[in-house]
Each structure stands twice: as C-alpha cells, then as structure tokens.
Design a protein around this motif. Structure first.
Motif, short mmCIF file in Angstrom:
data_model
loop_
_atom_site.label_atom_id
_atom_site.label_comp_id
_atom_site.label_asym_id
_atom_site.label_seq_id
_atom_site.Cartn_x
_atom_site.Cartn_y
_atom_site.Cartn_z
N ARG A 86 4.32 -1.04 -19.19
CA ARG A 86 3.86 -2.50 -19.43
C ARG A 86 2.46 -2.50 -19.54
O ARG A 86 1.57 -3.57 -19.90
N TYR A 87 1.67 -1.46 -19.10
CA TYR A 87 0.33 -1.21 -19.08
C TYR A 87 -0.30 -0.56 -20.11
O TYR A 87 0.41 0.63 -20.64
N ALA A 88 -1.56 -0.52 -20.48
CA ALA A 88 -2.11 0.53 -21.23
C ALA A 88 -1.91 1.87 -20.86
O ALA A 88 -2.02 2.08 -19.63
N PRO A 89 -2.03 2.99 -21.61
CA PRO A 89 -1.89 4.32 -21.43
C PRO A 89 -2.81 4.95 -20.49
O PRO A 89 -2.31 5.63 -19.36
N ASP A 90 -3.89 4.55 -20.58
CA ASP A 90 -4.75 5.01 -19.46
C ASP A 90 -4.89 4.19 -18.05
O ASP A 90 -5.81 4.59 -17.36
N VAL A 91 -4.17 3.18 -17.74
CA VAL A 91 -3.92 2.53 -16.48
C VAL A 91 -2.89 3.26 -15.59
O VAL A 91 -1.84 3.20 -15.98
N GLY A 92 -3.32 3.39 -14.53
CA GLY A 92 -2.48 3.98 -13.56
C GLY A 92 -2.47 3.41 -12.33
O GLY A 92 -1.67 3.43 -11.40
N HIS A 93 -3.50 2.37 -12.23
CA HIS A 93 -3.64 1.45 -10.81
C HIS A 93 -3.58 0.00 -10.98
O HIS A 93 -4.19 -0.37 -12.10
N ASN A 94 -3.28 -0.58 -10.11
CA ASN A 94 -3.32 -2.10 -10.05
C ASN A 94 -4.11 -2.49 -8.89
O ASN A 94 -4.00 -2.03 -7.92
N THR A 95 -4.76 -3.68 -9.03
CA THR A 95 -5.40 -4.39 -8.02
C THR A 95 -4.51 -5.71 -7.54
O THR A 95 -4.54 -6.50 -8.68
N GLU A 96 -4.45 -6.15 -6.46
CA GLU A 96 -3.65 -7.01 -5.98
C GLU A 96 -4.36 -7.89 -5.16
O GLU A 96 -4.93 -7.57 -4.03
N SER A 97 -4.64 -9.05 -5.44
CA SER A 97 -5.20 -9.97 -4.58
C SER A 97 -4.41 -10.92 -3.72
O SER A 97 -3.16 -11.09 -4.27
N VAL A 98 -4.89 -11.02 -2.26
CA VAL A 98 -3.80 -11.42 -1.32
C VAL A 98 -3.89 -12.80 -1.06
O VAL A 98 -5.16 -13.18 -0.47
N PHE A 99 -2.86 -13.81 -1.13
CA PHE A 99 -2.97 -15.39 -0.87
C PHE A 99 -1.80 -15.47 0.19
O PHE A 99 -0.96 -14.76 0.43
N SER A 100 -2.23 -16.61 1.00
CA SER A 100 -0.98 -16.89 1.78
C SER A 100 -0.97 -18.43 1.59
O SER A 100 -1.75 -19.17 1.12
N LEU A 101 0.39 -19.02 2.00
CA LEU A 101 0.63 -20.57 2.18
C LEU A 101 1.51 -20.83 3.58
O LEU A 101 2.67 -20.24 3.35
N CYS A 102 1.07 -21.58 4.21
CA CYS A 102 1.86 -22.02 5.37
C CYS A 102 2.45 -23.47 5.19
O CYS A 102 1.64 -24.33 5.22
N LEU A 103 3.59 -23.63 4.96
CA LEU A 103 4.20 -25.07 4.94
C LEU A 103 5.69 -25.07 5.45
O LEU A 103 6.35 -23.89 5.82
N PRO A 104 6.27 -26.07 5.69
CA PRO A 104 7.53 -26.18 5.97
C PRO A 104 8.44 -25.71 5.05
O PRO A 104 8.05 -25.75 3.84
#
Length: 153
Positions: A86-104
């Motif tokens: 799914r990624y360009a041939p030269d891409v080997g890593h992903n960066t993931e931004s972390v969020f959260s949501l607290c609710l009932p």
C-alpha cells in the motif's frame, strides 16, 4: 510518489469509558486481530482531523475534535509485510499519532469493510487481546492518566 500510495502517517484513537471499559474493533483483513480505532492520514490532512474522521468511519460516532486528547506522542514502527504494498517502494516505516477519547459506552457501528465486530471490554482483557505494542502502550498511557484525573461525573 504516486497518489495511489498511502501516506506513512496514521492515527491511533483509544476509546474508553470512565469505568475503564475499552472499545475494541475486530479487523477482518489482511488477518484478523483486535485493535483500537486506527487509520492513515489523507494527503494534507492533519492528525487531529484524521482522528475525528477515523472515529466516525470506524464507529459511526461523530465527535468534535475538542473531545479528543492529543497525547503528543508519535510512535514509529516498521510497516507489517501484509500492508507494504500500500506504500511507496522506498517506505518502510509508519509514524502513528496517538489520541484518546473518554466517554460513556455507545452503540458502535463498525465499518464492515474493515471490521466485523466491536466490543466493550475491561482494560485487562483489552490489553490481552490487542495485537500491536503501540496500541497496548497507548491504552496503558490513557488508563494511567485517567486514574490521575478526578472524575467529574
């Protein structure tokens, strides 16, 4: 870079309740596992906007960005082989931004193209089911922060 390739930046949104129940989604393909809300950023899309979009797409819940906690945490990890195409041939890593949501708890409408089940489970069960180390670490972070905050009802 072709516009058909995915951007190697994603979001992870841990959704949990004040009672420490955690929403898990069961992913269908390329292999089955449990996870929190996740998804890649569209070209030019800021992480906060992607988090709002992914919550809506994967759960059916529309939220305002102000409801999310941005943990200002970015995980970097190798892209699993099952998703490398799914990624360009030269891409080997992903960066993931972390969020959260607290609710009932709410009635979840998972996107059937990606997930075939959604469950609210206790934190210990969630930690045992989640396949990704970044997802487990984010859940631990969210739960430790929730214990440090007084409940407002």
């Amino acid at each position: 870079m072709s516009t058909d390739f995915k951007r190697p930046h994603s979001v992870l949104v841990v959704i949990y309740t004040p009672a420490r129940q955690v929403l898990l989604l069961h992913r269908r393909a390329p292999f089955d596992f449990w996870q929190s809300v996740t998804g890649s950023l569209a070209p030019g899309e800021p992480p906060i906007d992607a988090a709002v979009r992914e919550v809506r797409e994967e759960t059916g819940l529309s939220i305002n960005a102000a409801r999310l906690t941005d943990h200002r945490l970015a995980n970097r990890f190798p892209i699993p082989p099952a998703w490398r195409h799914r990624y360009a041939p030269d891409v080997g890593h992903n960066t993931e931004s972390v969020f959260s949501l607290c609710l009932p708890p709410f009635a979840v409408r998972p996107d059937p193209r990606e997930h075939d089940a959604a469950e609210w489970v206790c934190a210990d069960e969630a930690l045992a089911r989640i396949w990704s180390w970044t997802n487990r670490d984010a859940l631990r972070l969210c739960l430790s922060e929730s214990l440090a905050r007084p409940h407002t009802g």
